[in-house]
Motif scaffolding. Structure first.
Motif, PDB file in Angstrom:
ATOM      1  N   GLU A  86       0.265   8.566  10.019  1.00 58.98           N
ATOM      2  CA  GLU A  86      -0.991   8.756  10.741  1.00 58.98           C
ATOM      3  C   GLU A  86      -2.159   8.752   9.769  1.00 58.98           C
ATOM      4  OE1 GLU A  86      -2.367  11.655  14.301  1.00 58.98           O
ATOM      5  OE2 GLU A  86      -0.224  11.572  13.817  1.00 58.98           O
ATOM      6  N   LEU A  87      -3.235   8.138  10.177  1.00 61.54           N
ATOM      7  CA  LEU A  87      -4.441   8.108   9.347  1.00 61.54           C
ATOM      8  C   LEU A  87      -5.519   8.879  10.099  1.00 61.54           C
ATOM      9  CD1 LEU A  87      -6.035   7.096   6.892  1.00 61.54           C
ATOM     10  CD2 LEU A  87      -6.399   4.952   8.098  1.00 61.54           C
ATOM     11  N   ASP A  88      -5.557  10.169   9.854  1.00 60.32           N
ATOM     12  CA  ASP A  88      -6.541  11.019  10.524  1.00 60.32           C
ATOM     13  C   ASP A  88      -7.761  11.153   9.643  1.00 60.32           C
ATOM     14  OD1 ASP A  88      -5.948  11.803  13.074  1.00 60.32           O
ATOM     15  OD2 ASP A  88      -4.448  13.263  12.423  1.00 60.32           O
ATOM     16  N   ILE A  89      -8.907  10.885  10.206  1.00 63.50           N
ATOM     17  CA  ILE A  89     -10.152  11.015   9.443  1.00 63.50           C
ATOM     18  C   ILE A  89     -10.999  12.090  10.110  1.00 63.50           C
ATOM     19  CG2 ILE A  89     -12.237   9.835   8.664  1.00 63.50           C
ATOM     20  CD1 ILE A  89     -10.629   7.235   8.667  1.00 63.50           C
ATOM     21  N   ASN A  90     -11.304  13.083   9.338  1.00 63.49           N
ATOM     22  CA  ASN A  90     -12.084  14.203   9.845  1.00 63.49           C
ATOM     23  C   ASN A  90     -13.420  13.703  10.387  1.00 63.49           C
ATOM     24  OD1 ASN A  90     -12.522  16.844  10.398  1.00 63.49           O
ATOM     25  ND2 ASN A  90     -13.276  17.377   8.353  1.00 63.49           N
ATOM     26  N   GLY A  91     -13.685  14.008  11.645  1.00 61.94           N
ATOM     27  CA  GLY A  91     -14.952  13.573  12.237  1.00 61.94           C
ATOM     28  C   GLY A  91     -14.786  12.446  13.236  1.00 61.94           C
ATOM     29  N   ILE A  92     -13.578  11.865  13.303  1.00 69.41           N
ATOM     30  CA  ILE A  92     -13.333  10.810  14.287  1.00 69.41           C
ATOM     31  C   ILE A  92     -12.333  11.353  15.310  1.00 69.41           C
ATOM     32  CG2 ILE A  92     -12.428   8.493  14.694  1.00 69.41           C
ATOM     33  CD1 ILE A  92     -13.371   7.723  11.910  1.00 69.41           C
ATOM     34  N   THR A  93     -12.767  11.430  16.547  1.00 68.98           N
ATOM     35  CA  THR A  93     -11.920  11.977  17.611  1.00 68.98           C
ATOM     36  C   THR A  93     -11.304  10.841  18.415  1.00 68.98           C
ATOM     37  OG1 THR A  93     -13.461  13.816  17.753  1.00 68.98           O
ATOM     38  CG2 THR A  93     -11.891  13.582  19.564  1.00 68.98           C
ATOM     39  N   LYS A  94      -9.979  10.925  18.570  1.00 69.33           N
ATOM     40  CA  LYS A  94      -9.302   9.883  19.344  1.00 69.33           C
ATOM     41  C   LYS A  94      -9.323  10.255  20.827  1.00 69.33           C
ATOM     42  CE  LYS A  94      -6.444   8.955  15.377  1.00 69.33           C
ATOM     43  NZ  LYS A  94      -5.280   9.431  14.659  1.00 69.33           N
ATOM     44  N   ASP A  95      -9.728   9.319  21.647  1.00 67.52           N
ATOM     45  CA  ASP A  95      -9.820   9.577  23.074  1.00 67.52           C
ATOM     46  C   ASP A  95      -9.350   8.339  23.841  1.00 67.52           C
ATOM     47  OD1 ASP A  95     -10.436  10.202  25.646  1.00 67.52           O
ATOM     48  OD2 ASP A  95     -12.612  10.302  25.363  1.00 67.52           O
ATOM     49  N   PRO A  96      -8.117   8.382  24.330  1.00 73.56           N
ATOM     50  CA  PRO A  96      -7.589   7.214  25.053  1.00 73.56           C
ATOM     51  C   PRO A  96      -8.413   6.858  26.282  1.00 73.56           C
ATOM     52  CG  PRO A  96      -5.859   8.831  24.590  1.00 73.56           C
ATOM     53  CD  PRO A  96      -7.156   9.483  24.254  1.00 73.56           C
ATOM     54  N   ASN A  97      -9.165   7.834  26.800  1.00 73.09           N
ATOM     55  CA  ASN A  97      -9.962   7.575  28.008  1.00 73.09           C
ATOM     56  C   ASN A  97     -11.409   7.198  27.688  1.00 73.09           C
ATOM     57  OD1 ASN A  97      -7.768   8.297  29.721  1.00 73.09           O
ATOM     58  ND2 ASN A  97      -8.190  10.443  29.240  1.00 73.09           N
ATOM     59  N   GLY A  98     -11.722   7.121  26.417  1.00 74.61           N
ATOM     60  CA  GLY A  98     -13.102   6.794  26.039  1.00 74.61           C
ATOM     61  C   GLY A  98     -13.429   5.332  26.294  1.00 74.61           C
ATOM     62  N   ASP A  99     -14.723   5.020  26.244  1.00 77.57           N
ATOM     63  CA  ASP A  99     -15.152   3.624  26.410  1.00 77.57           C
ATOM     64  C   ASP A  99     -14.549   2.776  25.303  1.00 77.57           C
ATOM     65  OD1 ASP A  99     -16.696   4.057  28.653  1.00 77.57           O
ATOM     66  OD2 ASP A  99     -18.464   4.607  27.479  1.00 77.57           O
ATOM     67  N   ALA A 100     -13.957   1.657  25.708  1.00 79.97           N
ATOM     68  CA  ALA A 100     -13.273   0.807  24.721  1.00 79.97           C
ATOM     69  C   ALA A 100     -14.088  -0.441  24.445  1.00 79.97           C
ATOM     70  CB  ALA A 100     -11.900   0.420  25.241  1.00 79.97           C
ATOM     71  N   PRO A 101     -14.012  -0.943  23.232  1.00 78.78           N
ATOM     72  CA  PRO A 101     -14.615  -2.250  22.959  1.00 78.78           C
ATOM     73  C   PRO A 101     -13.794  -3.339  23.641  1.00 78.78           C
ATOM     74  CG  PRO A 101     -13.389  -1.480  21.055  1.00 78.78           C
ATOM     75  CD  PRO A 101     -13.347  -0.370  22.058  1.00 78.78           C
ATOM     76  N   ILE A 102     -14.344  -4.529  23.735  1.00 84.83           N
ATOM     77  CA  ILE A 102     -13.616  -5.625  24.378  1.00 84.83           C
ATOM     78  C   ILE A 102     -12.548  -6.138  23.414  1.00 84.83           C
ATOM     79  CG2 ILE A 102     -13.835  -7.947  25.321  1.00 84.83           C
ATOM     80  CD1 ILE A 102     -16.680  -7.150  26.178  1.00 84.83           C
ATOM     81  N   VAL A 103     -11.323  -6.237  23.937  1.00 84.82           N
ATOM     82  CA  VAL A 103     -10.223  -6.742  23.109  1.00 84.82           C
ATOM     83  C   VAL A 103      -9.660  -8.007  23.733  1.00 84.82           C
ATOM     84  CG1 VAL A 103      -9.610  -4.484  22.163  1.00 84.82           C
ATOM     85  CG2 VAL A 103      -8.541  -5.257  24.286  1.00 84.82           C
ATOM     86  N   THR A 104      -8.989  -8.795  22.901  1.00 88.04           N
ATOM     87  CA  THR A 104      -8.418 -10.043  23.404  1.00 88.04           C
ATOM     88  C   THR A 104      -6.936  -9.840  23.687  1.00 88.04           C
ATOM     89  OG1 THR A 104      -7.922 -10.766  21.174  1.00 88.04           O
ATOM     90  CG2 THR A 104     -10.035 -11.437  22.064  1.00 88.04           C
ATOM     91  N   GLY A 105      -6.365 -10.805  24.378  1.00 89.39           N
ATOM     92  CA  GLY A 105      -4.975 -10.652  24.804  1.00 89.39           C
ATOM     93  C   GLY A 105      -3.972 -10.799  23.681  1.00 89.39           C
ATOM     94  N   GLU A 106      -4.327 -11.568  22.672  1.00 91.79           N
ATOM     95  CA  GLU A 106      -3.346 -11.912  21.653  1.00 91.79           C
ATOM     96  C   GLU A 106      -3.791 -11.419  20.277  1.00 91.79           C
ATOM     97  OE1 GLU A 106      -0.497 -15.768  21.188  1.00 91.79           O
ATOM     98  OE2 GLU A 106      -2.632 -16.111  21.455  1.00 91.79           O
ATOM     99  N   ALA A 107      -2.893 -10.707  19.619  1.00 89.06           N
ATOM    100  CA  ALA A 107      -3.231 -10.206  18.277  1.00 89.06           C
ATOM    101  C   ALA A 107      -3.145 -11.341  17.257  1.00 89.06           C
ATOM    102  CB  ALA A 107      -2.283  -9.085  17.887  1.00 89.06           C
TER     103      ALA A 107
END
Lengths: 205, 387
Positions: free
Chosen positions: B59-80
């Motif tokens: 895990e790469l936890d950075i103090n000050g960055i909160t993970k929120d699965p329900n937060g507004d997401a940037p636009i992502v594409t279908g294929e990595a």
């Protein structure tokens, strides 16, 4: 046990008292005051230059001031280890100065410690009896303690020093850079306390 | 006309192996994702435990960055897109650049002026974008202090990013969120985070390596690295970002060196942080134009491309062609499966008898960006390098 707990504050009080004697003795002298002021202003300017808040003018000959819209909101925002957001930009003909109040306050605090070391070292060298300092305990070595803080400045993605000398940074080195300023403070304070050990409590005050 | 040189796999593996011994990468033998000649996509590769996303053991936890699965997401594409390093290794390679989260403040309320009114020197670098007829330029002298601008163009929310240490300028569709600077670097490259979900995104990879959007690929758009003068000539109605960023910086002073002329960090062969992989195939700070696909990556030497006008190479069995844009001094990379006949014709190209502009060949264009060679190689040691 009870003796120990009462003795520890006494030791600190004794050191503070002796340090106070040394400082007052130093600052009572004109050359001591000059050394202090030179140390204070000189180190402050060097520190501000080291953290890149003070630099040669980008547009030489320009004079002006720019202040951010909401200084209070930005003044306490950290930009790096012991560095904070500038809230004003002064263009002063030949130099530019970014005024970051918290960074400046830290710089002044450091400069005061350096100046105290410098003034005591100078006076104890010129006239050790003036402030009751054992010459062998002059705090000139403490001036070296001022160096780590000058190396602690960072810009954007890395320490200024590494940019200048071209050393490749490692995680360990980066961690060390974050501790340079506290290390400098500890060394400077330690140096003053070490000097205070050699102060004669009977010195004229 | 051109030469295609796949970077030697043994050297790539050896370099990564050496790094592993130095403690920079955890599993050298697993660090390079094998090229898949059959063209299997990343979703298939993702199931392999030894490389690529998704992975969640370190895990790469950075103090000050909160993970929120329900937060507004940037636009992502279908294929990595292709990644040569395992996610765990990338996380382990992250290190602090000094500033903390948002210590390098993104510009969230950029101001613009007509480029015709700008007093910025004609030779100063800018990163330009055109969408639906609207042209905007973002000056390097502002981005070097902020690295991220959260903006809009043609009504679309976008993020313009620049990493000074890797010389990379990339644009992303940010959706309803904004991006910030984490203060961490991987392979000397900016590690961004989106403020909605708290996912961490290495700029060059544009793929989530930690957080709710792990393994997702950001929707990317092309930023053109050119100069004020060239952009103004091509798009006289363009706007350009001003120094009115809401922050005070010594805009015009570059803490790393200079591009006009090239000096300091941008010129020296030294890097500030150890790359993920190293090669002496080119000067570390020489510029390549790199493109990634789901199955691999390709880079062309920019200087050579501007001289030759056309260079080609392959990713696996697929042919790609790069063409120069002499006017903007940049290049574009296209998928060219059938080997189209392409010839320079003035500043444009003659493709199958029709003259077209460099940015609009009748082929599928792949997102490409400028990068310092060492940074590109560090991330994509298995890429084809055309020089």
């Amino acid at each position: 046990m009870s003796t120990e707990t009462t003795e520890e504050p006494d030791v600190v009080r004794t050191h503070l008292s002796r340090l106070s004697i040394a400082l007052r003795g130093t600052l009572r002298r004109r050359d001591g005051r000059i050394a202090f002021v030179v140390g204070l202003i000189g180190y402050f300017l060097v520190y501000e230059a080291a953290v890149q808040n003070l630099a040669r003018a980008i547009d030489p000959g320009t004079v002006g001031i720019n202040v951010v819209d909401d200084p209070l909101a930005l003044a306490f925002r950290s930009t790096g280890p012991f560095q904070y957001e500038p809230i004003a930009f002064f263009q002063l003909y030949a130099v530019d100065y970014l005024f970051a109040p918290v960074t400046a306050a830290i710089g002044l605090g450091l400069a005061a410690l350096v100046a105290a070391n410098l003034a005591i070292a100078y006076v104890s060298w010129r006239a050790p009896k003036a402030c009751g300092i054992d010459r062998g305990r002059s705090s000139s070595a403490g001036l070296l303690a001022s160096l780590p803080a000058l190396l602690s400045g960072t810009v954007c993605c890395g320490p200024v020093l590494l940019l200048i000398v071209g050393i490749q940074a490692t995680a360990g080195l980066m961690a060390l850079f974050q501790w340079l300023l506290p290390i400098a403070v500890l060394l400077l304070v330690g140096s003053l306390f070490w000097v205070s050990k050699g102060v004669s409590p009977d010195a004229a005050v | 006309m051109n030469s295609s040189q796949p970077i030697d796999r043994r050297r790539a593996l050896a370099a990564i192996g050496a790094l592993s011994l130095a403690g920079c990468l955890g599993r050298a033998e697993e660090a390079v994702r094998p090229d898949n000649a059959s063209g299997a996509d990343n979703s298939a590769q993702a199931d392999e435990p030894e490389s690529g996303p998704p992975s969640d053991t370190t895990e790469l936890d950075i103090n000050g960055i909160t993970k929120d699965p329900n937060g507004d997401a940037p636009i992502v594409t279908g294929e990595a897109l292709h990644m040569a390093h395992a996610v765990d290794d990338l996380r382990e390679a992250a290190l602090s650049g000094g500033p903390g989260v948002d210590g390098i403040p993104a510009v969230d309320n950029p101001q613009f002026e007509p480029i015709a009114d700008s007093n910025l020197g004609a030779d100063k670098p800018v990163f330009g974008v055109v969408r639906d007829g609207e042209a905007k330029a973002y000056s390097q002298q502002v981005l070097v202090w902020h690295e991220i601008v959260n903006d809009e163009i043609a009504g679309d929310p976008i993020t313009v990013t620049y990493c000074p240490l890797t010389g990379t300028a990339q644009g992303f569709d940010r959706g309803e969120t904004t991006f910030g600077v984490s203060g961490q670097l991987i392979n000397s490259n900016l590690l961004m985070f989106d403020r909605g979900t708290g996912t961490l995104w290495p700029q060059m990879l544009a793929q989530g390596i930690e957080g709710p959007l792990l393994g997702k690929q950001l929707s990317e758009f092309r930023l053109v690295w050119t100069t004020v003068g060239r952009w103004r000539d091509r798009y006289p109605d363009s706007e350009i970002i001003t120094n009115d960023t809401g922050y005070q910086r010594r805009y015009g002073d570059d803490p790393y060196g200079g591009y006009t002329p090239q000096s300091g960090y941008y010129e020296t062969d030294r890097t500030m942080f150890e790359p993920l992989a190293e090669s002496d195939a080119a000067h570390p700070k020489s510029v390549v134009i790199g493109a990634r696909t789901p199955t691999g990556a390709i880079a062309v030497d920019k200087e050579r491309l501007l001289e030759e006008r056309i260079l080609s190479g392959t990713i696996g069995n697929e042919r790609y062609v790069a063409v120069a844009d002499p006017g903007l001094q940049t290049g574009y990379v296209y998928h060219d499966p059938d080997g189209a006949t392409i010839e320079p014709d003035g500043d444009g190209y003659l493709v199958d008898g029709e003259t077209v502009q460099p940015e609009s060949l009748p082929l599928d264009r792949t997102i490409a960006y400028d990068a310092m060679f060492f940074a590109w190689y560090g991330y994509y040691p298995d890429a084809t390098y055309v020089n």
